[in-house]
Enzyme design. Structure first.
Site, PDB file in Angstrom:
ATOM      1  N   SER A 224       0.823  -1.205   0.000  1.00 54.61           N
ATOM      2  CA  SER A 224       0.000   0.000   0.000  1.00 54.61           C
ATOM      3  C   SER A 224       0.863   1.264   0.000  1.00 54.61           C
ATOM      4  CB  SER A 224      -0.958  -0.055   1.179  1.00 54.61           C
ATOM      5  OG  SER A 224      -2.092   0.708   0.895  1.00 54.61           O
ATOM      6  N   LYS A 228       3.804   1.892  -2.673  1.00 56.23           N
ATOM      7  CA  LYS A 228       4.145   3.071  -3.487  1.00 56.23           C
ATOM      8  C   LYS A 228       5.642   3.344  -3.291  1.00 56.23           C
ATOM      9  CE  LYS A 228      -0.218   5.187  -1.746  1.00 56.23           C
ATOM     10  NZ  LYS A 228      -1.328   4.623  -2.435  1.00 56.23           N
ATOM     11  N   TRP A 315     -10.744   0.627  -3.885  1.00 61.77           N
ATOM     12  CA  TRP A 315     -10.113   1.933  -3.611  1.00 61.77           C
ATOM     13  C   TRP A 315      -8.778   2.053  -4.350  1.00 61.77           C
ATOM     14  CZ3 TRP A 315     -11.197   6.566  -1.956  1.00 61.77           C
ATOM     15  CH2 TRP A 315     -10.279   7.354  -1.238  1.00 61.77           C
ATOM     16  N   HIS A 366      -7.696  -5.633   1.191  1.00 62.64           N
ATOM     17  CA  HIS A 366      -6.474  -4.825   1.106  1.00 62.64           C
ATOM     18  C   HIS A 366      -5.493  -5.275   2.187  1.00 62.64           C
ATOM     19  CE1 HIS A 366      -4.224  -1.126   0.419  1.00 62.64           C
ATOM     20  NE2 HIS A 366      -4.251  -0.866   1.712  1.00 62.64           N
TER      21      HIS A 366
HETATM   22  C1  GCU Z   1      -5.186   4.772   2.491  1.00 64.41           C
HETATM   23  C2  GCU Z   1      -4.706   5.580   1.309  1.00 64.41           C
HETATM   24  C3  GCU Z   1      -4.041   4.685   0.267  1.00 64.41           C
HETATM   25  C4  GCU Z   1      -2.988   3.821   0.921  1.00 64.41           C
HETATM   26  C5  GCU Z   1      -3.582   3.055   2.068  1.00 64.41           C
HETATM   27  C6  GCU Z   1      -2.585   2.203   2.849  1.00 64.41           C
HETATM   28  O1  GCU Z   1      -6.264   3.970   2.122  1.00 64.41           O
HETATM   29  O2  GCU Z   1      -5.805   6.281   0.789  1.00 64.41           O
HETATM   30  O3  GCU Z   1      -3.462   5.468  -0.757  1.00 64.41           O
HETATM   31  O4  GCU Z   1      -2.412   2.964  -0.033  1.00 64.41           O
HETATM   32  O5  GCU Z   1      -4.147   3.965   2.990  1.00 64.41           O
HETATM   33  O6  GCU Z   1      -1.420   2.556   2.939  1.00 64.41           O
HETATM   34  O7  GCU Z   1      -3.010   1.181   3.421  1.00 64.41           O
END
Ligand code: GCU
Length: 387
Positions: A224, A228, A315, A366
Site C-alpha cells: 500500500s 508506493k 479503492w 487490502h
Molecule cells: C489509504 C490511502 C491509500 C494507501 C492506504 C494504505 O487507504 O488512501 O493510498 O495505499 O491507505 O497505505 O493502506
C-alpha cells in the site's frame, strides 16, 4: 451488487468501469525531444533519467544524493534464532549529515541451512512494529519470517517511523528536519514517501556489506503506502534486483488518469505529506500530469517486478494497476522482445508470471498476507534461480 459510486471528503468516488473517462497516457518511449526510444541505450541514457526527473519534479520530490557518513552497529546478534534455523541481527543504521543523525533500525534474519550468501526480502514496514517482531513472540502474515527463511531467503525490515513518521503533523521529524531541512522549503522537495525510499537505499548500503547476504539479490517489498514506496525506491536505486508492490493503488501502480477509486485529489487531501507540493497541481487535473504510473513501473525494467491487487480493494483500482503493468511492457520489451502479457486482468487467484513480470489478483481485502508472500517467494526462486 457492489456500489458504483461513493462519497468521500466531499467528492464522488467512482467505482464504475463505464464511468472511467477516456484518457491518453503520456508516451513511455518518446524522449522530451520527440525521439522514439527503440533500444536499451537510449532508454538507459536518455529516457529513463528523464522519467525519473519527471517523477521527482511532479510527484515524489527530489532525493538528495549526498550525506556525510553512514555507520552500522549491531545491537543484537543471535546466531541460533528461530530454534536454530536463522541468524538474527538487529542493526542500527545511522546516517549523519552536517552534525545531525538519524538511525534506521533494521531487523534481519538470515537462513542457517545454507552456507552461500542468501537472497533477501526487505520490507518497508508501514504498519505496527509488532509485525516484524525480532523475538518472534508475535507472528504476522504481513512478514512471515519463518516461511521465508524455510524457503532459503533472508528476510529484513525497517519501520517508516524511524525515518519520517506517517502523520501529517510530524512527518518532518527524522530524515527531513534532521538531515535535509532544505527539502521542506521546496515545492519539489521530497516528503514522507521520498524519505522512506531514501531510507530503503541506506539499508541497501548496509546489506551490501553483510557477508550473509547476496548483494545482487535484494528484493524490496512494500504494501500500500509502503508499496508506493517500494516502487519509487526500486525505480531510483537499481541495486534493488527485484521490486514487490502489494495493493499500492493511487500514486503507486495504478493509473491516475482512470480516476477510479482513490484519485490524486483525494490522496492529496488525506495524505498530501507523502508527496511534494507540486503534486497538488494535479488534483482534478490528471491530464496535465506529465507522467502516469505505468512510467514508474517501466523504470524497474528489466528487473523482476511483482505487483498484486485484492478483489475487495476497489479503492486501489486493481484494473488500473494491471493496465499500468501492461502499459509498462514496452520498456521491458526493449530487453526481452518475446515478453507479452494478456491485455485483460487475470482471474482471481490465478497469478500471471511472464519472464520478469509477476502479477496476481487475489480474493479478499487490502492486505499483504501469506498467499501474497507464497506466490512472491515462488516467483523469486525462479528469478534468482535458487531452486
Ligand atoms: C489509504 C490511502 C491509500 C494507501 C492506504 C494504505 O487507504 O488512501 O493510498 O495505499 O491507505 O497505505 O493502506
Amino acid at each position: 451488487t457492489a456500489q458504483k459510486q461513493d462519497r468521500f471528503m466531499g467528492e464522488t468516488v467512482n467505482y464504475d468501469e463505464d464511468s472511467v473517462p477516456p484518457y491518453v497516457l503520456p508516451p513511455l518511449l518518446k524522449t522530451l525531444k520527440g525521439k522514439t526510444v527503440s533500444n536499451t541505450t537510449t532508454w538507459e541514457k536518455v529516457r529513463r533519467p528523464e522519467i525519473i526527473h519527471l517523477f521527482e519534479e511532479n510527484v515524489y520530490g527530489y532525493t538528495p544524493s549526498a550525506f556525510d557518513s553512514i555507520r552500522y552497529r549491531v545491537t543484537n546478534d543471535e546466531p541460533a534464532a528461530m530454534t536454530g534455523r536463522a541468524h538474527l541481527k538487529e542493526v542500527a543504521v545511522s546516517v549523519w549529515n552536517r552534525g545531525k543523525s538519524v538511525t534506521i533500525n533494521l531487523v534481519l534474519f538470515t537462513p542457517n541451512k545454507q552456507s552461500r550468501p542468501a537472497p533477501v526480502f526487505l520490507l518497508i514496514n508501514n504498519r505496527g512494529k509488532r509485525n516484524t517482531d525480532p523475538t518472534r513472540a508475535v507472528k504476522s502474515e504481513f512478514w512471515p519470517a519463518e516461511m521465508v527463511i524455510d524457503s532459503g531467503f533472508a528476510i529484513a525490515a525497517f519501520h517508516v517511523s524511524d525515518v519520517a513518521p506517517d502523520n501529517k503533523t510530524n512527518y518532518q521529524q527524522g530524515v527531513l528536519d534532521q538531515l535535509f531541512p532544505e527539502q521542506l522549503g521546496r515545492a519539489d522537495g521530497m516528503k514522507a514517501i521520498g524519505a522512506w525510499a531514501w531510507a530503503a537505499s541506506r539499508v541497501m548500503d548496509y546489506l551490501q556489506t553483510d557477508p550473509a547476504i547476496n548483494p545482487k539479490q535484494v528484493a524490496i517489498v512494500g504494501h500500500s503506502r509502503g508499496g508506493k514506496t517500494s516502487l519509487w525506491a526500486g525505480a531510483q536505486d537499481q541495486r534493488f534486483a527485484m521490486v514487490v508492490s502489494s495493493c499500492s493503488g493511487s500514486s503507486g501502480a495504478s493509473l491516475a488518469r482512470r480516476q477510479y477509486g482513490e484519485t490524486i485529489s483525494l490522496i492529496n487531501k488525506q495524505f498530501g505529506y507523502w508527496f511534494n507540493d507540486n503534486y497538488k497541481k494535479y488534483s482534478h487535473n490528471e491530464a496535465a500530469l506529465p507522467v502516469d504510473q505505468h512510467m514508474l513501473l517501466a523504470l524497474i525494467a528489466p528487473r523482476p517486478l511483482y505487483t498484486t491487487n485484492a478483489v475487495e480493494d476497489r479503492w486501489a483500482d486493481p484494473r488500473g494497476s494491471y493496465l499500468s503493468v501492461v502499459n509498462a511492457l514496452p520498456a521491458y520489451q526493449l530487453y526481452d522482445k518475446k515478453l507479452t502479457l494478456p491485455l485483460e486482468m487475470p482471474a482471481t487467484n490465478k497469478p500471471v508470471w511472464k519472464s520478469a513480470i509477476g502479477y496476481h489478483y487475489r480474493e479478499g481485502k487490502h492486505d499483504l498476507n501469506l498467499y501474497d508472500w507464497t506466490e512472491v517467494v515462488r516467483f523469486a526462486q525462479i528469478q534468482f534461480k535458487t531452486k
